[in-house]
Design an enzyme around this catalytic site. Structure first.
Site, PDB file in Angstrom:
ATOM      1  N   GLY B  49       0.748  -1.133  -0.049  1.00  0.00           N
ATOM      2  CA  GLY B  49       0.109  -0.171  -0.080  1.00  0.00           C
ATOM      3  C   GLY B  49       0.974   1.053   0.038  1.00  0.00           C
ATOM      4  O   GLY B  49       0.070   2.757   0.155  1.00  0.00           O
ATOM      5  N   GLY B  50       2.685   0.905  -0.577  1.00  0.00           N
ATOM      6  CA  GLY B  50       2.593   2.258  -0.139  1.00  0.00           C
ATOM      7  C   GLY B  50       3.489   2.885   0.634  1.00  0.00           C
ATOM      8  O   GLY B  50       4.248   4.023   1.021  1.00  0.00           O
ATOM      9  N   ASP B 184     -12.663   5.133   8.679  1.00  0.00           N
ATOM     10  CA  ASP B 184     -11.617   4.412   7.800  1.00  0.00           C
ATOM     11  C   ASP B 184     -12.469   3.158   7.129  1.00  0.00           C
ATOM     12  O   ASP B 184     -12.491   2.145   6.683  1.00  0.00           O
ATOM     13  CB  ASP B 184     -10.072   4.061   7.554  1.00  0.00           C
ATOM     14  CG  ASP B 184     -10.114   4.191   6.170  1.00  0.00           C
ATOM     15  OD1 ASP B 184      -9.504   4.077   5.690  1.00  0.00           O
ATOM     16  OD2 ASP B 184     -11.665   4.502   5.713  1.00  0.00           O
TER      17      ASP B 184
END
Lengths: 268, 236
Positions: B49-50, B184
């Site tokens: 995910g970076g 989230d």
């Protein structure tokens, strides 16, 4: 000393800028301009001015706004002649959102780090712009100041309810969260974007102002208009607006960033 | 290393087709067969995910599959070739890396609080190694709700949607009881296992709710981000 003019096909733009930290510990605003010397690019892309107001504890707000400005300008600079300005603005904004989101994630602060963003392109065909958050874009023309963009705040939403008669103005005015943002860059998807399809006519004598909320929370629109009227060019206006804002000596004065672009007919 | 079943003498795994000889797909992946904490064997990368890479792993002691999430923010750090070490870039990136590492630990502790809750992914270990840290979780066969929805044409009948969301709401009730906000909830973070269980993943945005309401909120996202990241499009 007059500010250097940037010729945009018969129209001259003289940009000015001023910034101060106010009474905060960090400067979390960032701003920038596209390359004023690149006449070839300006001919199809215009001159771009951008302001971003970051949020996030420690230095992360400053990082967020800096990344937003840098990414936006880098991506916008990839615009080719065939791409409409409006589309390039949207593409650059999306890239900025992704870059700030990635940064927020990498420091484990997803949803706690972000930035507002207001970017405007000055071209002969007119002014085009895109905005997220509560930074402001004003146009001063025909002796009056008009705010062009809509703030993405809870207060703005409450104002809608007041207009519809569903809430009293008093109730809206005292809501403690009225300044909370309802949209920003860096959440990994932007809930609200102010991105009009029409361009705004630019004519000689107009002044366009981009600023963070630190300016308009210190000065009323009447005061801003009065200062602009008395300013000969963009840099004089920016300096005067900043000085007047700081002179209010507000106890929690926020970072202030103001860009002023005066438009004039290019003298041949 | 692709599915953690014995492939015998075959070069490519007969069960899942994974070929260890092929070069890694993701930048900065840990080399296949790295052993962590004298307990976990690293297999193929499941995703990145970076800011984190998730691997399929094998718990050598308990002889079972696990998922291992490694803090690896590619903008702030890199892994030298053929090394297992994660090295932060110099300058401010180093501070940001250390800060992010602390937040990763916070995230692990938060999920670990809810081990008894069947609607929340189970955490079995957390340890530092290679200059970074690793979160070991139960391995789940299945898909995210996002993929599940896509396979179903983007819509679900009400009963099914309720069946999926009820364990999520139960899990949220547990979080809210201890004043935690997930912040989230999205189809990306809800997992539907092949056996029909629903699990909440990724507590990376979770925070303690503001107890003290004299503090003003600086952000209220009153609707979820309408555009998926990164493949969505902007709304004009």
């Amino acid at each position: 000393m007059t500010t250097p003019f940037i010729g945009i096909d018969g129209l001259a733009c003289a940009p000015g800028n001023a910034q101060a930290i106010g009474k905060r510990d960090d400067q979390q605003d960032s701003f920038g301009y596209s390359d004023p010397a690149d006449a070839g690019f300006i001919a199809h892309g215009g001159l771009v001015a951008i302001v971003a107001d970051g949020m996030g504890g420690m230095a992360h707000g400053a990082d967020a706004s800096r990344i937003a400005v840098r990414t936006f300008l880098e991506q916008y600079a990839l615009k080719i002649r065939d791409e409409p300005i409006s589309q390039a603005l949207g593409r650059a904004l999306e890239a900025a959102d992704r870059a700030v989101f990635d940064f927020a994630s990498s420091v484990g602060k997803r949803r706690d780090v972000g930035s507002t963003l207001i970017a405007a392109s000055f071209a002969r065909a007119g002014l085009r712009w895109i905005s997220v958050g509560d930074s402001a874009l004003y146009i001063y023309r025909d002796s009056s100041l008009t705010r062009l963009n809509h703030p993405h705040t809870l207060g703005a939403r409450l104002a809608e309810l007041v207009k519809r008669g569903e809430m009293s103005p008093e109730e809206a005015a005292i809501d403690p969260d009225r300044d909370a943002l309802t949209s920003y860059v860096g959440a990994g998807g932007i809930p609200q974007i102010d991105w009009p399809a029409e361009s705004i006519l630019l004519a000689s004598g107009y002044m366009i102002i981009l600023c963070s909320d630190g300016l308009y929370r210190a000065l009323s629109e009447d005061e801003i208009a009065r200062i602009v009227t008395a300013s000969s060019d963009g840099q004089v206006a920016a300096d005067a607006l900043l000085a007047n804002a700081l002179a209010r000596d507000l106890p929690r004065q926020d970072n202030v960033t103001v860009l002023c672009i005066r438009v004039a007919e290019e003298s041949r | 290393m692709g599915c953690m079943t014995d492939r015998g003498q075959a070069k490519a795994c007969p069960t899942c087709g994974f070929d260890e000889a092929k070069p890694p797909e993701l930048p900065f992946e840990l080399p296949i067969r790295t052993v962590l904490n004298e307990q976990y064997l690293i297999g193929r990368a499941l995703g990145a995910g970076g800011f984190a890479i998730t691997y399929l792993g094998w718990d050598i002691r308990l002889a079972r599959r696990v998922a291992i999430k490694e803090y690896m923010p590619s903008a702030l750090a890199s892994r030298p070739e053929n090394s297992t070490q994660v090295v932060p870039h110099s300058g401010p990136s180093r501070d940001d890396f250390n800060y992010g590492l602390e937040r990763f630990l916070d995230e692990a502790r938060m999920v670990a609080q809810f081990q008894e809750n069947p609607g929340i992914i189970a955490v079995t270990n957390f340890f530092p190694a290679n200059g970074t840290a690793y979160l070991v979780m139960e391995y789940l066969e299945g898909t995210t709700l996002k993929e599940y929805l896509k396979d179903r044409g983007g819509r679900l009948p009400f009963e099914e949607a309720l069946e999926i969301m009820t364990p999520v709401m139960d899990a949220l009730r547990e979080l809210h009881r201890v004043n935690l906000l997930h912040r989230d909830i999205s189809p990306d973070n809800i997992y539907v296992t092949t056996s029909g269980q629903i699990k909440l993943l990724d507590f990376g945005a979770a925070r303690q709710a503001l107890r003290d309401r004299s503090q003003r909120l600086s952000v209220i996202l009153s609707e979820p981000a309408l555009i998926g990241h990164p493949e969505g499009r902007l709304r004009a």
